[in-house]
Design a protein around this motif. Sequence first.
Motif, PDB file in Angstrom:
ATOM      1  N   HIS A 147      22.652  13.346  -2.530  1.00 35.10           N
ATOM      2  CA  HIS A 147      21.653  14.004  -3.373  1.00 35.10           C
ATOM      3  C   HIS A 147      20.280  13.739  -2.742  1.00 35.10           C
ATOM      4  O   HIS A 147      19.935  12.588  -2.502  1.00 35.10           O
ATOM      5  CB  HIS A 147      21.649  13.401  -4.787  1.00 35.10           C
ATOM      6  N   ASP A 148      19.504  14.792  -2.503  1.00 37.00           N
ATOM      7  CA  ASP A 148      18.143  14.625  -1.968  1.00 37.00           C
ATOM      8  C   ASP A 148      17.124  14.827  -3.081  1.00 37.00           C
ATOM      9  O   ASP A 148      17.260  15.768  -3.869  1.00 37.00           O
ATOM     10  CB  ASP A 148      17.877  15.658  -0.863  1.00 37.00           C
ATOM     11  N   LEU A 149      16.129  13.944  -3.136  1.00 39.78           N
ATOM     12  CA  LEU A 149      15.054  14.111  -4.121  1.00 39.78           C
ATOM     13  C   LEU A 149      13.712  14.072  -3.404  1.00 39.78           C
ATOM     14  O   LEU A 149      13.522  13.277  -2.469  1.00 39.78           O
ATOM     15  CB  LEU A 149      15.104  13.010  -5.182  1.00 39.78           C
ATOM     16  N   PRO A 150      12.766  14.923  -3.844  1.00 39.73           N
ATOM     17  CA  PRO A 150      11.458  14.939  -3.177  1.00 39.73           C
ATOM     18  C   PRO A 150      10.624  13.709  -3.495  1.00 39.73           C
ATOM     19  O   PRO A 150      10.659  13.184  -4.608  1.00 39.73           O
ATOM     20  CB  PRO A 150      10.796  16.207  -3.740  1.00 39.73           C
ATOM     21  N   SER A 151       9.904  13.240  -2.491  1.00 42.15           N
ATOM     22  CA  SER A 151       8.962  12.126  -2.661  1.00 42.15           C
ATOM     23  C   SER A 151       7.840  12.330  -1.641  1.00 42.15           C
ATOM     24  O   SER A 151       8.075  12.904  -0.573  1.00 42.15           O
ATOM     25  CB  SER A 151       9.678  10.796  -2.409  1.00 42.15           C
ATOM     26  N   THR A 152       6.644  11.900  -1.988  1.00 48.28           N
ATOM     27  CA  THR A 152       5.517  12.031  -1.054  1.00 48.28           C
ATOM     28  C   THR A 152       4.740  10.711  -0.960  1.00 48.28           C
ATOM     29  O   THR A 152       4.857   9.852  -1.821  1.00 48.28           O
ATOM     30  CB  THR A 152       4.513  13.124  -1.499  1.00 48.28           C
ATOM     31  N   MET A 153       3.969  10.596   0.113  1.00 46.23           N
ATOM     32  CA  MET A 153       3.037   9.474   0.270  1.00 46.23           C
ATOM     33  C   MET A 153       1.667  10.065   0.579  1.00 46.23           C
ATOM     34  O   MET A 153       1.527  10.878   1.511  1.00 46.23           O
ATOM     35  CB  MET A 153       3.492   8.556   1.405  1.00 46.23           C
ATOM     36  N   ASP A 154       0.668   9.692  -0.208  1.00 48.16           N
ATOM     37  CA  ASP A 154      -0.694  10.183   0.004  1.00 48.16           C
ATOM     38  C   ASP A 154      -1.311   9.432   1.188  1.00 48.16           C
ATOM     39  O   ASP A 154      -1.611   8.238   1.096  1.00 48.16           O
ATOM     40  CB  ASP A 154      -1.528   9.961  -1.269  1.00 48.16           C
ATOM     41  N   ILE A 155      -1.469  10.125   2.322  1.00 51.69           N
ATOM     42  CA  ILE A 155      -1.998   9.468   3.536  1.00 51.69           C
ATOM     43  C   ILE A 155      -3.431   9.928   3.845  1.00 51.69           C
ATOM     44  O   ILE A 155      -3.921   9.737   4.962  1.00 51.69           O
ATOM     45  CB  ILE A 155      -1.066   9.699   4.755  1.00 51.69           C
ATOM     46  N   SER A 156      -4.106  10.507   2.840  1.00 56.16           N
ATOM     47  CA  SER A 156      -5.467  11.034   3.058  1.00 56.16           C
ATOM     48  C   SER A 156      -6.411   9.985   3.650  1.00 56.16           C
ATOM     49  O   SER A 156      -7.241  10.288   4.517  1.00 56.16           O
ATOM     50  CB  SER A 156      -6.059  11.538   1.729  1.00 56.16           C
ATOM     51  N   ASP A 157      -6.267   8.720   3.197  1.00 56.40           N
ATOM     52  CA  ASP A 157      -7.172   7.651   3.668  1.00 56.40           C
ATOM     53  C   ASP A 157      -7.019   7.358   5.155  1.00 56.40           C
ATOM     54  O   ASP A 157      -7.918   6.774   5.773  1.00 56.40           O
ATOM     55  CB  ASP A 157      -6.925   6.352   2.879  1.00 56.40           C
TER      56      ASP A 157
ATOM     57  N   ARG B 131       0.847  -1.215   0.000  1.00 52.20           N
ATOM     58  CA  ARG B 131       0.000   0.000   0.000  1.00 52.20           C
ATOM     59  C   ARG B 131       0.877   1.257   0.000  1.00 52.20           C
ATOM     60  O   ARG B 131       0.570   2.245  -0.648  1.00 52.20           O
ATOM     61  CB  ARG B 131      -0.934   0.028   1.212  1.00 52.20           C
ATOM     62  N   PHE B 132       1.990   1.208   0.760  1.00 51.25           N
ATOM     63  CA  PHE B 132       2.926   2.335   0.783  1.00 51.25           C
ATOM     64  C   PHE B 132       3.448   2.618  -0.632  1.00 51.25           C
ATOM     65  O   PHE B 132       3.448   3.763  -1.090  1.00 51.25           O
ATOM     66  CB  PHE B 132       4.085   2.030   1.742  1.00 51.25           C
ATOM     67  N   LEU B 133       3.874   1.567  -1.336  1.00 55.25           N
ATOM     68  CA  LEU B 133       4.402   1.762  -2.695  1.00 55.25           C
ATOM     69  C   LEU B 133       3.321   2.303  -3.630  1.00 55.25           C
ATOM     70  O   LEU B 133       3.578   3.170  -4.462  1.00 55.25           O
ATOM     71  CB  LEU B 133       4.975   0.452  -3.248  1.00 55.25           C
ATOM     72  N   ASN B 134       2.084   1.790  -3.483  1.00 55.55           N
ATOM     73  CA  ASN B 134       0.977   2.230  -4.344  1.00 55.55           C
ATOM     74  C   ASN B 134       0.579   3.679  -4.089  1.00 55.55           C
ATOM     75  O   ASN B 134       0.070   4.359  -4.975  1.00 55.55           O
ATOM     76  CB  ASN B 134      -0.269   1.353  -4.136  1.00 55.55           C
ATOM     77  N   ASN B 135       0.780   4.140  -2.855  1.00 54.60           N
ATOM     78  CA  ASN B 135       0.319   5.484  -2.481  1.00 54.60           C
ATOM     79  C   ASN B 135       1.459   6.510  -2.400  1.00 54.60           C
ATOM     80  O   ASN B 135       1.231   7.641  -1.983  1.00 54.60           O
ATOM     81  CB  ASN B 135      -0.414   5.432  -1.128  1.00 54.60           C
ATOM     82  N   SER B 136       2.676   6.087  -2.769  1.00 53.79           N
ATOM     83  CA  SER B 136       3.804   7.025  -2.674  1.00 53.79           C
ATOM     84  C   SER B 136       4.497   7.151  -4.027  1.00 53.79           C
ATOM     85  O   SER B 136       4.271   6.353  -4.936  1.00 53.79           O
ATOM     86  CB  SER B 136       4.814   6.539  -1.634  1.00 53.79           C
ATOM     87  N   THR B 137       5.379   8.157  -4.109  1.00 54.08           N
ATOM     88  CA  THR B 137       6.157   8.350  -5.339  1.00 54.08           C
ATOM     89  C   THR B 137       7.566   7.772  -5.144  1.00 54.08           C
ATOM     90  O   THR B 137       8.504   8.166  -5.824  1.00 54.08           O
ATOM     91  CB  THR B 137       6.252   9.852  -5.696  1.00 54.08           C
ATOM     92  N   GLU B 138       7.703   6.825  -4.222  1.00 56.93           N
ATOM     93  CA  GLU B 138       9.013   6.220  -3.907  1.00 56.93           C
ATOM     94  C   GLU B 138       9.713   5.684  -5.163  1.00 56.93           C
ATOM     95  O   GLU B 138      10.856   6.007  -5.447  1.00 56.93           O
ATOM     96  CB  GLU B 138       8.800   5.085  -2.890  1.00 56.93           C
ATOM     97  N   HIS B 139       8.998   4.828  -5.918  1.00 57.37           N
ATOM     98  CA  HIS B 139       9.632   4.209  -7.089  1.00 57.37           C
ATOM     99  C   HIS B 139       9.933   5.223  -8.186  1.00 57.37           C
ATOM    100  O   HIS B 139      10.985   5.161  -8.823  1.00 57.37           O
ATOM    101  CB  HIS B 139       8.758   3.065  -7.620  1.00 57.37           C
ATOM    102  N   GLN B 140       9.019   6.169  -8.395  1.00 59.98           N
ATOM    103  CA  GLN B 140       9.238   7.203  -9.416  1.00 59.98           C
ATOM    104  C   GLN B 140      10.468   8.048  -9.055  1.00 59.98           C
ATOM    105  O   GLN B 140      11.258   8.417  -9.922  1.00 59.98           O
ATOM    106  CB  GLN B 140       8.017   8.126  -9.551  1.00 59.98           C
ATOM    107  N   CYS B 141      10.610   8.341  -7.752  1.00 61.51           N
ATOM    108  CA  CYS B 141      11.737   9.145  -7.266  1.00 61.51           C
ATOM    109  C   CYS B 141      13.056   8.404  -7.520  1.00 61.51           C
ATOM    110  O   CYS B 141      14.029   8.979  -8.021  1.00 61.51           O
ATOM    111  CB  CYS B 141      11.538   9.409  -5.774  1.00 61.51           C
ATOM    112  N   MET B 142      13.076   7.098  -7.195  1.00 65.88           N
ATOM    113  CA  MET B 142      14.283   6.289  -7.431  1.00 65.88           C
ATOM    114  C   MET B 142      14.603   6.218  -8.920  1.00 65.88           C
ATOM    115  O   MET B 142      15.757   6.349  -9.327  1.00 65.88           O
ATOM    116  CB  MET B 142      14.091   4.878  -6.886  1.00 65.88           C
TER     117      MET B 142
END
Length: 282
Positions: A208-218, A21-32
């Motif tokens: 190197h820092d890159l922005p990433s977010t996780m949608d926790i609205s639910d 669920r974390f991977l589905n709701n975050s931009t972790e993989h896109q950021c990597m």
Amino acid sequence: MASPMRSLVSDYSRYVESFRRFLNNSTEHQCMQEFLDNKLPGIIARIGDKKSEIKILSIGGGAVQAQYPGVPIKNEVVEPNAEQIAKYKEVVAKSSNLENIKFAWHKETASEYKNRIMEKKELHKWDFIHMIQMLYYVKDIPATLKFFHSLLATNAKILIIVVSGTSGWDKLWKKYGSRLPRDDLCQYITATDLTQMMDNLGIKYECHDLPSTMDISDCFIDGNENGALLLDFLTETCNFNTTAPPDLKAEIMKALQEPEFSVKKDGKVLFNNNLSFIVVEA
């Protein structure tokens, strides 16, 4: 009487689902992927200079594509989880252009790998070592960094990916870590902790820092299963919603909506999941 809080890792199937669920709701993989596509090629451009074979060591899985078409690549994977190894093998089997890569798989932790090769005195040198989101699961991090750094060949690099010291994770762990169930398997560490350790060891690196977010609205919708699993992942607590003391739950739910943890955008609450990519020099 409510059940006591227990670590999420104690219920492996729930842990796996919360991670999904974390991977589905975050931009972790896109950021990597952004880092691997745009920054990494320049960073590792010289690792294969004048070499007839490039040796890559993957600690904790994760795939990095070859920059040297035609040059034989030896890629050894160290991963304690059999399921992860099976998934990795599946990805390899489905991928094209891997003809020049020879894979070897070791079902063991980084520490077990270290002990095994030291006992056998098989201290091979590596051109590229990557440790993607795995140093949280190592007991003695400075010793591990020092050991793998000692295995680097000329021009070689280590790539470490962990959560950034600017992320919401850093604030969450510092503020509430002592009140959440701890597991021996996992440490609260960020890039800030790692770079301090490397400074102490005299190891050269760039970060190197890159922005990433996780949608926790639910997480803020009562009875929402996706939100409940994301909360478990955030707090590393099994069934946090139903087992956390009411005062702790109220505090964390309020804090997660504050600017130091998340931003509110288009009606969504986006948790700060910033990542740090640490490139260690030989």
